[in-house]
Every structure is written in C-alpha cells, then in structure tokens.
Enzyme design. Structure first.
Site, PDB file in Angstrom:
ATOM      1  N   GLY A  17       0.858  -1.188   0.000  1.00 60.50           N
ATOM      2  CA  GLY A  17       0.000   0.000   0.000  1.00 60.50           C
ATOM      3  C   GLY A  17       0.892   1.234   0.000  1.00 60.50           C
ATOM      4  N   LYS A  38       0.430 -10.156   0.098  1.00 63.98           N
ATOM      5  CA  LYS A  38      -0.226 -11.468   0.261  1.00 63.98           C
ATOM      6  C   LYS A  38      -1.106 -11.830  -0.927  1.00 63.98           C
ATOM      7  CE  LYS A  38      -3.958 -11.174   3.403  1.00 63.98           C
ATOM      8  NZ  LYS A  38      -4.420 -10.832   4.749  1.00 63.98           N
ATOM      9  N   ALA A  49      -8.773   4.330  -1.726  1.00 65.63           N
ATOM     10  CA  ALA A  49      -8.899   5.663  -1.102  1.00 65.63           C
ATOM     11  C   ALA A  49      -9.515   6.637  -2.087  1.00 65.63           C
ATOM     12  CB  ALA A  49      -7.531   6.139  -0.638  1.00 65.63           C
ATOM     13  N   GLY A  51     -11.158  10.201  -0.973  1.00 66.17           N
ATOM     14  CA  GLY A  51     -11.138  11.638  -0.648  1.00 66.17           C
ATOM     15  C   GLY A  51      -9.827  12.309  -1.006  1.00 66.17           C
ATOM     16  N   GLY A  52      -8.705  11.798  -0.501  1.00 69.97           N
ATOM     17  CA  GLY A  52      -7.416  12.369  -0.850  1.00 69.97           C
ATOM     18  C   GLY A  52      -6.447  12.428   0.311  1.00 69.97           C
ATOM     19  N   GLU A 116     -13.112  18.323   3.922  1.00 69.29           N
ATOM     20  CA  GLU A 116     -13.684  17.132   4.577  1.00 69.29           C
ATOM     21  C   GLU A 116     -13.985  17.451   6.036  1.00 69.29           C
ATOM     22  OE1 GLU A 116     -11.283  13.643   3.787  1.00 69.29           O
ATOM     23  OE2 GLU A 116     -11.819  13.660   1.677  1.00 69.29           O
ATOM     24  N   ASP A 209      -2.919  -9.047   9.920  1.00 71.40           N
ATOM     25  CA  ASP A 209      -1.793  -9.999  10.033  1.00 71.40           C
ATOM     26  C   ASP A 209      -0.549  -9.376  10.664  1.00 71.40           C
ATOM     27  OD1 ASP A 209      -3.441 -11.727   8.585  1.00 71.40           O
ATOM     28  OD2 ASP A 209      -2.570 -11.095   6.675  1.00 71.40           O
ATOM     29  N   HIS A 230     -16.829   4.695   9.408  1.00 73.70           N
ATOM     30  CA  HIS A 230     -17.134   5.771   8.448  1.00 73.70           C
ATOM     31  C   HIS A 230     -18.648   5.924   8.353  1.00 73.70           C
ATOM     32  CE1 HIS A 230     -17.144   8.255   4.888  1.00 73.70           C
ATOM     33  NE2 HIS A 230     -15.821   8.310   4.899  1.00 73.70           N
ATOM     34  N   ARG A 276     -16.149  12.410  12.408  1.00 73.41           N
ATOM     35  CA  ARG A 276     -16.744  11.168  11.890  1.00 73.41           C
ATOM     36  C   ARG A 276     -17.563  10.390  12.903  1.00 73.41           C
ATOM     37  NH1 ARG A 276     -12.342   8.558   7.862  1.00 73.41           N
ATOM     38  NH2 ARG A 276     -12.772  10.155   6.333  1.00 73.41           N
ATOM     39  N   HIS A 336     -14.060   1.160   9.335  1.00 68.98           N
ATOM     40  CA  HIS A 336     -13.250   1.830   8.304  1.00 68.98           C
ATOM     41  C   HIS A 336     -11.753   1.847   8.596  1.00 68.98           C
ATOM     42  CE1 HIS A 336     -12.611   4.568   4.981  1.00 68.98           C
ATOM     43  NE2 HIS A 336     -12.101   5.493   5.780  1.00 68.98           N
ATOM     44  N   GLU A 360      -1.124   2.148   8.375  1.00 67.41           N
ATOM     45  CA  GLU A 360      -2.270   1.894   9.263  1.00 67.41           C
ATOM     46  C   GLU A 360      -1.939   0.884  10.360  1.00 67.41           C
ATOM     47  OE1 GLU A 360      -6.000   1.554   7.178  1.00 67.41           O
ATOM     48  OE2 GLU A 360      -7.013   0.751   8.956  1.00 67.41           O
ATOM     49  N   ARG A 371      -9.463   9.595  13.980  1.00 73.09           N
ATOM     50  CA  ARG A 371      -8.608  10.145  12.917  1.00 73.09           C
ATOM     51  C   ARG A 371      -9.307  11.234  12.114  1.00 73.09           C
ATOM     52  NH1 ARG A 371      -7.901   8.796   7.344  1.00 73.09           N
ATOM     53  NH2 ARG A 371      -9.420   7.130   7.602  1.00 73.09           N
ATOM     54  N   SER A 376      -4.539   9.667   6.771  1.00 78.44           N
ATOM     55  CA  SER A 376      -3.928   8.342   6.785  1.00 78.44           C
ATOM     56  C   SER A 376      -2.945   8.138   5.634  1.00 78.44           C
ATOM     57  CB  SER A 376      -5.016   7.274   6.742  1.00 78.44           C
ATOM     58  OG  SER A 376      -4.419   6.031   6.594  1.00 78.44           O
TER      59      SER A 376
HETATM   60  P1  FAD Z   1      -2.810  -0.990   2.844  1.00 80.63           P
HETATM   61  O1  FAD Z   1      -2.961  -0.056   1.704  1.00 80.63           O
HETATM   62  O2  FAD Z   1      -4.060  -1.555   3.409  1.00 80.63           O
HETATM   63  O3  FAD Z   1      -1.870  -2.150   2.331  1.00 80.63           O
HETATM   64  C1  FAD Z   1      -1.620  -3.288   3.111  1.00 80.63           C
HETATM   65  C2  FAD Z   1      -0.700  -4.191   2.338  1.00 80.63           C
HETATM   66  O4  FAD Z   1      -0.242  -5.220   3.189  1.00 80.63           O
HETATM   67  C3  FAD Z   1      -1.317  -4.891   1.135  1.00 80.63           C
HETATM   68  O5  FAD Z   1      -0.379  -4.873   0.084  1.00 80.63           O
HETATM   69  C4  FAD Z   1      -1.520  -6.327   1.611  1.00 80.63           C
HETATM   70  O6  FAD Z   1      -1.473  -7.264   0.565  1.00 80.63           O
HETATM   71  C5  FAD Z   1      -0.318  -6.458   2.516  1.00 80.63           C
HETATM   72  N1  FAD Z   1      -0.427  -7.502   3.537  1.00 80.63           N
HETATM   73  C6  FAD Z   1      -1.256  -7.550   4.611  1.00 80.63           C
HETATM   74  N2  FAD Z   1      -1.031  -8.666   5.332  1.00 80.63           N
HETATM   75  C7  FAD Z   1      -0.036  -9.341   4.707  1.00 80.63           C
HETATM   76  C8  FAD Z   1       0.639 -10.562   4.952  1.00 80.63           C
HETATM   77  N3  FAD Z   1       0.337 -11.357   5.988  1.00 80.63           N
HETATM   78  N4  FAD Z   1       1.623 -10.943   4.096  1.00 80.63           N
HETATM   79  C9  FAD Z   1       1.936 -10.180   3.032  1.00 80.63           C
HETATM   80  N5  FAD Z   1       1.313  -9.015   2.745  1.00 80.63           N
HETATM   81  C10 FAD Z   1       0.358  -8.592   3.573  1.00 80.63           C
HETATM   82  N6  FAD Z   1      -7.234   7.592   3.911  1.00 80.63           N
HETATM   83  C11 FAD Z   1      -6.921   8.839   3.514  1.00 80.63           C
HETATM   84  O7  FAD Z   1      -5.994   9.447   4.039  1.00 80.63           O
HETATM   85  N7  FAD Z   1      -7.601   9.417   2.472  1.00 80.63           N
HETATM   86  C12 FAD Z   1      -8.618   8.798   1.832  1.00 80.63           C
HETATM   87  O8  FAD Z   1      -9.192   9.331   0.900  1.00 80.63           O
HETATM   88  C13 FAD Z   1      -8.982   7.494   2.259  1.00 80.63           C
HETATM   89  N8  FAD Z   1     -10.007   6.836   1.672  1.00 80.63           N
HETATM   90  C14 FAD Z   1     -10.271   5.539   2.042  1.00 80.63           C
HETATM   91  C15 FAD Z   1     -11.254   4.829   1.369  1.00 80.63           C
HETATM   92  C16 FAD Z   1     -11.484   3.499   1.685  1.00 80.63           C
HETATM   93  C17 FAD Z   1     -12.562   2.729   0.957  1.00 80.63           C
HETATM   94  C18 FAD Z   1     -10.726   2.876   2.703  1.00 80.63           C
HETATM   95  C19 FAD Z   1     -10.966   1.451   3.062  1.00 80.63           C
HETATM   96  C20 FAD Z   1      -9.757   3.591   3.386  1.00 80.63           C
HETATM   97  C21 FAD Z   1      -9.530   4.922   3.063  1.00 80.63           C
HETATM   98  N9  FAD Z   1      -8.545   5.654   3.723  1.00 80.63           N
HETATM   99  C22 FAD Z   1      -8.239   6.926   3.304  1.00 80.63           C
HETATM  100  C23 FAD Z   1      -7.638   5.010   4.663  1.00 80.63           C
HETATM  101  C24 FAD Z   1      -6.348   4.668   3.905  1.00 80.63           C
HETATM  102  O9  FAD Z   1      -6.667   4.292   2.585  1.00 80.63           O
HETATM  103  C25 FAD Z   1      -5.584   3.534   4.543  1.00 80.63           C
HETATM  104  O10 FAD Z   1      -5.466   3.761   5.920  1.00 80.63           O
HETATM  105  C26 FAD Z   1      -4.180   3.458   3.941  1.00 80.63           C
HETATM  106  O11 FAD Z   1      -4.293   3.326   2.549  1.00 80.63           O
HETATM  107  C27 FAD Z   1      -3.421   2.294   4.528  1.00 80.63           C
HETATM  108  O12 FAD Z   1      -2.243   2.146   3.807  1.00 80.63           O
HETATM  109  P2  FAD Z   1      -1.199   1.018   4.214  1.00 80.63           P
HETATM  110  O13 FAD Z   1      -0.114   1.114   3.229  1.00 80.63           O
HETATM  111  O14 FAD Z   1      -0.884   1.144   5.640  1.00 80.63           O
HETATM  112  O15 FAD Z   1      -2.003  -0.356   4.060  1.00 80.63           O
HETATM  113  C1  SIN Z   2     -13.270   9.436   2.439  1.00 76.51           C
HETATM  114  O1  SIN Z   2     -12.996   9.727   1.279  1.00 76.51           O
HETATM  115  O2  SIN Z   2     -14.326   9.737   3.007  1.00 76.51           O
HETATM  116  C2  SIN Z   2     -12.286   8.647   3.226  1.00 76.51           C
HETATM  117  C3  SIN Z   2     -11.265   9.558   3.715  1.00 76.51           C
HETATM  118  C4  SIN Z   2     -10.504   8.943   4.841  1.00 76.51           C
HETATM  119  O3  SIN Z   2     -10.794   7.842   5.300  1.00 76.51           O
HETATM  120  O4  SIN Z   2      -9.586   9.618   5.287  1.00 76.51           O
END
Ligand code: FAD
Ligand code: SIN
Length: 534
Positions: A17, A38, A49, A51-52, A116, A209, A230, A276, A336, A360, A371, A376
């Site tokens: 991510g 995974k 994501a 919103g931004g 937002e 995990d 959310h 929220r 969320h 996260e 938050r 994020s």
């Molecule tokens: P993730 O993007 O969740 O990536 C996790 C990674 O870990 C994946 O590649 C997965 O395959 C890998 N993984 C997990 N477990 C294992 C394992 N055991 N072995 C190998 N790989 C593994 N936040 C904002 O700031 N702005 C937004 O607009 C926004 N919109 C959102 C909309 C939605 C629908 C959602 C669900 C969340 C949103 N958020 C937003 C929150 C934000 O998107 C997430 O908090 C953020 O993207 C998390 O990023 P990350 O890199 O920590 O994890």
């Molecule tokens: C959203 O676009 O409402 C999600 C934004 C966020 O989770 O920060």
C-alpha cells in the site's frame, strides 16, 4: 530476478500500500529492497482511497491549523509531538509527489483543495476526482519498479524470524511452500484489520496480520479500542459495502431522513462536516428514531459536477442502478480504520530490534482517539520516509545458513477448512454486533465468551493462509474486545453507552498488549491477551 535469489535482501517490506511503496522508494538507494504482498500488488486499502491527502498547502492554511484540527478531531488524546511531525512534514512529502510527476487535480491551474469533516480549511489534495488511491498506487508502483525494488506477490507473511530478540527476517507462504527470507531490517506495512467486522469498507486482504505477527514476536500493540467507523457507506444489493467519500459532503451533499429532513445541524455546529464518530452515531440514532433509512442528497450538485468530481462513485453507483445526480443515496456506517496498532517511535521503530512498522498497522499517536479525514495516506508518506531513513542506518549481518530457504507447507490441522471459514464469518458478525460503533459491558462480555470458546481451535501451528488469517483476526478481535472493556468511558470513536462521557483519568492512559514471555515456537498465541493500562 528469481524468487530464490531474493531470499537474502537488505530491506524487506511487507505490504504494497502507500506506506510500503513509499518506504520502498525512499530505501531503494540504500540497498536491495524486496516487497511482499499477500495477494496482488493492489490488494490493500490504499487502492480504494477516495477523498485524498491532507496537507497545509494554501496561503490561508498552515501546519499549525492542521495540527489543531488533527488534535481536536482526535479528542486531544494522541501524541502532540507526532502530530507536529505529521503536519510539518506534510507539504514536503506532497512536494515530493509533485516532483515525481504525480498530477493532483487542479482548478484554473491551482491545486484543487477539497474539504472534509473537522478540517477548518480546504486542504485535501486528490487525483482523478475520487480515484486518489488507485492513481497513487499506480504511480508509486511504477516508480518503485524503476528503482529496482523487487516484488513478491501472493506471498503471505506468517511469522517473523527472531534471533536472540532481534528480527532477522520473515517466513512466508507461497503456494504450497514456506519460504524464509532474511533481511537486515523488516518493515511491516500490512495495513489495518477492518475485516474483523461484518460491515466494512476495507479490502478483503486487510485482516490484521502484521499486528498479530508483531505481537507474537514481542512488540507492543496499543490503543486497539479505537476503531473508526465511516458514516456514509452504501450497501449495494450484491457485493461489498461501498464508501461514499466524505468529500461528497465537503462539496455540499446533505444527510436527510426518510421525510427529507436535515438532521445534522441539530447534532453538531459543523453539521454534516462534524467529526466522523459524531456523524456516524447521529445516523444510527436517526435510523432508530425514524425506523427508516438515512440518505445522502447530492442532487442539487448536478449531473456534470457529480460525474466530473466523483467519477468513481458516480459510475459504481450507476452499475447498481443508482444515479446519484437524481436519486438519494442510502447510507449507513461501516468499519473503516484502525487507529491503534503496533507501538512505534517517531522513526517507526517497534520494541523489537530491526523491526519497523508504518502506515495503518502502526500506532504513531497521530490520530488520537479519532482520525481526521485524509490524514492516513499522509501518515504513510511522512512516516514511510522516516522509517526508510532509520532502517538505512542498520548494519548488514551475516546470512544465517541454518535457516532453510524453503520447505513444504505443513498440511494438517485438527480443524478443517470449512469450520474455519464459518468461524471467520461468525466472528465478523459477533464483532459488528458487540464491539462496533456502540458498545457496552454486556455486549462485550458476550463477545469475550464466544472468542474464548474458539480460542483453542485457533492456536495451532498450521501453514494455510485462510487458517492463519482467521487466527490473526481472532487474536486482534480478542484484544479489541479486552481494550474496549477496560476503557470504561467514551472518547473519540470508542463509544460506551454504559459510560457515555469521557473520564479525565482514563484520558491520560493507553491500553497496551504485550506477549508475556517469548515462547520458543512464536507461531502460536497460547495465552489469552490481557490489556494493561499505561
Ligand atoms: P494498505 O494499503 O491496506 O496495504 C496493506 C498491504 O499489506 C497490502 O499490500 C496487503 O497485501 C499487505 N499484507 C497484509 N497482510 C499481509 C501478509 N500477511 N503478508 C503479506 N502481505 C500482507 N485515507 C486517507 O488518508 N484518504 C482517503 O481518501 C482514504 N479513503 C479511504 C477509502 C477506503 C474505501 C478505505 C478502506 C480507506 C480509506 N482511507 C483513506 C484510509 C487509507 O486508505 C488507509 O489507511 C491506507 O491506505 C493504509 O495504507 P497502508 O499502506 O498502511 O495499508
Ligand atoms: C473518504 O474519502 O471519506 C475517506 C477519507 C478517509 O478515510 O480519510
């Protein structure tokens, strides 16, 4: 490059991510970087994501204002120093993305900053309207690949390899084999755990995990009672719940009840753009009061605006027969975002030597107890770079030749797959019902009793991905229930209807979990976790 040639690397990142990818890009000049995912490389939450990303980027804004908004939304509970780091470094990380050629949306040539909930200024940068996550992942993946980062897909990290308390690498399952990969630093960027709830915006891969494997290795988990729901999620007739971005409300969409009445201004001075947790609980209360659905109304914004500003939401809803420029959108809250996580310092260091966490899955303290929207993705960038700088300083070690590169997966368990599949679904329902948006002692007790019954079944050393995921979910669910139980107050997104007010004293403490003694076989969580106030 062949997989076998990468089983000894300098830096190993679990997760592709925003947090994993940005850390990988920042580390690429310091040595060999391998990234595990995974499933495929777009499997986490980042891709979805909408919103931004928040950053003080306009003349009317400042990191100080961003700090105050973050702090207030978090109910003054987090770590103000971490928040300071987040908001001060935000504009620089956005500039890095601009320098990489990432095209944030513009209006009349200037960056188009969105609004937002609980932000006092317009400060949300977005891409492709509401396709921020997808566009970011695509751009960052290209960049990481061009810098020589090696990706291993469909590789499920199951355990950390420890040597005298130091993290030396990771065991992962790929196909029917278990591989050991060694690295001088391991970085968990595995995302949150939204899948422990039945109704969630989270991607299927987000099963907690990283939290579980860090805990098994001795790291501290913190603030797990704080899970954000959310407010505005659309539940289509078939398929997964679909987020209707807060940015839609930022552009003027209103919440209405069945009679078409607005109700948010009676609840919060900022109305639909209140924090929220407040908006989410108000929707539930209005549903209960009227015995009917609550809707988002954006019809007054018009067809061309809906299509141009929110192309993803517009087209997905249309696939379900809902034209958002003409129809009300039924919405309800869903799980969320995990606010707590693996305790880290300002450079992403966990309590386990050579093990880092970012994104996260990490608990940096920036989100307090609730938050602020769009902080994020920002956290992934700001702390991703910090982790990279700290990890780059770790000295290489001799490869441990006692560890086999790969072996056959262990294929037996006293519990069959179907039972485990059913257990996962029942757990998700249990958590949604008893540890969701509104909690109380009796519901939490019910959840605890049920989890305790499942506990022995989940604690086997068994190399199967679904089994391991479900065991991880059960462990995290147990800790969330214990923490929610122990926090006998309401604060931010943790709401106890039997303790509806904040408690000043509890507000100074954090609930933490740490495995008491390192067992020789660190793959099983034999003891039921206990929350400790600190
Ligand atoms: P993730 O993007 O969740 O990536 C996790 C990674 O870990 C994946 O590649 C997965 O395959 C890998 N993984 C997990 N477990 C294992 C394992 N055991 N072995 C190998 N790989 C593994 N936040 C904002 O700031 N702005 C937004 O607009 C926004 N919109 C959102 C909309 C939605 C629908 C959602 C669900 C969340 C949103 N958020 C937003 C929150 C934000 O998107 C997430 O908090 C953020 O993207 C998390 O990023 P990350 O890199 O920590 O994890
Ligand atoms: C959203 O676009 O409402 C999600 C934004 C966020 O989770 O920060």
């Amino acid at each position: 490059m062949r997989l076998e040639d990468c089983l000894n690397t300098d830096y190993l990142i679990i997760g592709s991510g925003i947090a994993g990818l940005y850390t990988a890009i920042c580390l690429a000049a310091s040595g060999r970087v391998a990234v595990l995912s995974k499933q495929d490389l777009v499997a986490g939450n980042t891709w979805f994501a909408q919103g931004g990303i928040a950053a003080a980027f306009s003349a009317e804004d400042s990191p100080k204002l961003h700090l105050e908004d973050t702090w207030k939304a978090g109910a003054c509970f987090g770590d103000r120093i971490s928040v300071g780091v987040l908001v001060e470094e935000a504009p620089f990380r956005i500039q890095d993305l601009l320098d990489m050629g990432i095209n944030f949306d513009r209006r009349n040539g200037a960056l188009d900053l969105g609004q937002e909930g609980a932000h006092s200024r317009k400060r949300i940068l977005h891409i492709g309207g509401d396709a921020t996550g997808k566009e970011l992942v695509e751009a960052l993946l290209l960049r990481a690949k061009s810098k020589g980062v090696f990706f291993i897909e469909d590789a499920f990290a199951s355990d950390l390899i420890l040597d005298q308390g130091r993290c030396r690498g990771v065991k992962f399952i790929k196909g029917k084999r278990v591989f050991s990969i060694q690295a001088r630093a391991v970085i968990l960027a595995t995302g949150g755990c939204g899948q422990i709830f039945q109704c969630t915006t989270n991607a299927p891969a987000v099963t907690g995990d990283g939290l579980a494997i860090a805990f098994q290795a001795g790291a501290v988990l913190k603030d797990l009672e704080f899970f954000q729901f959310h407010p505005t999620v659309f539940f289509p007739p078939q398929g997964s719940p679909f987020l209707i971005s807060e940015a839609v409300r930022g552009e003027g969409a209103r919440l209405v009840n069945r009679q078409g009445e607005y109700f948010m201004e009676l609840v919060h001075p900022r109305g639909e753009l209140g924090p929220r947790d407040v908006v989410a609980r108000a929707i539930l209360a209005e549903q209960k009061r009227t015995g009917a659905q609550v809707y988002l109304d954006m019809r007054h914004l018009g067809l061309s605006f809906a299509r141009e500003r929110f192309p993803t939401i517009y087209s997905r809803c249309l696939e379900w027969g809902l034209d958002i420029s003409r129809n009300l959108i039924p919405v309800s809250p869903a799980a969320h975002y995990l606010i707590g996580g693996i305790e880290v310092d300002l450079n992403g260091r966990t309590g386990v030597e050579n093990l880092f966490a970012v994104g996260e899955t990490a608990s940096t303290g920036v989100h307090g107890s609730n938050r602020l929207a769009s902080n994020s993705l920002l956290e992934g960038l700001v702390f991703g770079r910090r982790v990279a700088m700290a990890a780059a300083g770790i000295q290489p070690e001799e490869r441990d030749h006692r560890l086999p590169g790969q072996s056959l997966a262990i294929g037996h368990s006293s519990v069959d797959k179907a039972t485990f599949h059913a257990l996962r679904e029942t757990l998700q329902k249990l958590m949604w019902k008893h540890a969701g948006l509104i909690r109380d002692a009796s519901g939490l007790e019910t959840a605890r009793e049920q989890i305790l019954k499942w506990w022995p079944a989940a604690n086997h050393a068994y190399f199967d991905v679904e089994f391991a995921e479900t065991s991880n979910m059960l462990l995290i669910a147990a800790m969330m229930v214990e923490a929610a139980f122990a926090r006998q107050e309401s604060r931010g997104c943790h709401y106890r209807q039997d303790y509806p007010d904040p408690d000043l004293e509890l507000g100074h403490g954090h609930l933490v979990f740490q495995k008491p003694v390192q067992s020789p076989d660190n793959s099983a969580a034999a003891e039921y976790p206990r929350a400790v106030f600190r």
